[in-house]
Design an enzyme around this catalytic site. Structure first.
Site: not given
Length: 300
Positions: A2-3, A59, A275
């Site tokens: 979740p961002e 977050k 990433r």
DNA sequence: AAACAAACCTGTGCGC
DNA sequence: TGCGCACAGGTTTGTT
């Protein structure tokens, strides 16, 4: 997983269904989810407390309690918060269960709030906000929140314009801007037509205008869509519903597809700063001065 | 300051 | 069908 948009969606669910209610009992299954303090600290800190507000910074979910403490929840990669009926069967990896009192004023029946987390990277902490710097130092060090702080173009330029970091790692650095993760960083850079390898300090004013617009418009649209739920459906809101913003992703998880924006480029996927990064080589053309491995710097 | 790797865990998807 | 490996939305820590 979740961002910012997903966490914000959860926050809105908390605002609607949990704020104002008293926690009558707490069960902590797996100690790892409360490792920051301890099982007993979380139980004692929440028992009998009423949740006053549901806030978010980056977050991090921050819920001030009527005891003066704050309940912090971070979902990390696979964490979920789910609202359920008392006694309902719990899914695997339910590590914390809070029993919420009814709220007759709002017509809310007693309920349970579950913290579910397969990978157990997430955590639940009860802390004293007065000592946030020592108890939750990373929260104290969070950068600008794109929605909470509503930074201007100039704010953005000030915060990132002198950095010599490449844009992809910089956008996901929570000390600089709080809330953007791997998915939205890629989407924002694509919309702003900035190559992920661009060094921040080489950006011009017009780039900051584009980045600012991309960041705000994508994040607000994603919140409106209830966030992004990927194939595994790990992200769901309080009621167990997925979001729909994944339908609007232009680059994330679209490697090999024709770019929906220019119709010419083919989306590439490469690691940047460790990433996986998705971008359109046509929309996001690498500019001179942006991406040399040994960055020549004039002495001054 | 910035880049990089490793660590924390579990589940899933893919190639063979 | 089964096995093993790569990889996944995040963040911290320790080295270069």
């Amino acid at each position: 997983m979740p961002e910012l948009p997903e966490v914000e969606t959860v926050r809105r669910g908390l605002d609607r269904f949990v704020v104002g209610r008293r926690i009558d009992a707490v069960e902590v299954g797996r100690e790892r989810s409360v490792r920051r303090t301890s099982r007993q600290a979380v139980i004692d800190g929440l028992n009998g407390a009423t949740i006053l507000r549901a806030e978010r910074r980056g977050k991090y979910l921050l819920n001030p309690l009527d005891t003066g403490d704050t309940l912090m929840i971070h979902l990390r990669m696979t964490g979920q918060l789910l609202l359920a009926e008392p006694g309902a069967e719990r899914p695997p990896h339910t590590h914390v269960a809070m029993h919420l009192a009814a709220d007759p004023a709002r017509g809310l029946e007693p309920a349970e709030l579950w913290f579910v987390d397969a990978r157990t990277f997430g955590e639940v902490v009860v802390f004293d906000p007065e000592f946030v710097e020592t108890e939750l130092p990373e929260v104290a060090k969070l950068g600008l929140d794109p929605l909470v702080d509503a930074p201007t173009v100039t704010d953005l330029a000030t915060v990132i314009g002198r950095r010599h970091m490449r844009m992809k790692p910089l956008l996901v650095d929570q000390h600089v801007i709080a809330g953007i993760g791997n998915i939205y960083a890629d989407e924002i850079l694509h919309r702003a037509r900035v190559h992920p390898d661009t060094v921040a300090s080489t950006l011009r004013r017009k780039d900051f205008v584009l980045l600012h617009d991309a960041m705000l418009s994508i994040l607000t649209a994603a919140v409106r869509a209830g966030g992004s739920s990927l194939k595994d459906n790990t992200y769901v809101d309080l009621m167990g519903e997925g979001g729909s913003y994944q339908e609007d992703h232009r680059v994330y998880a679209r490697a090999g597809e024709r770019c929906m924006t220019c119709g010419r480029g083919v989306i590439r996927r490469l690691p940047f700063g460790g990433r996986s990064t998705h971008f359109c080589p046509v929309c996001q053309r690498e500019k001179r001065g942006g991406a040399s491995p040994t960055r020549p710097r004039a002495a001054r």
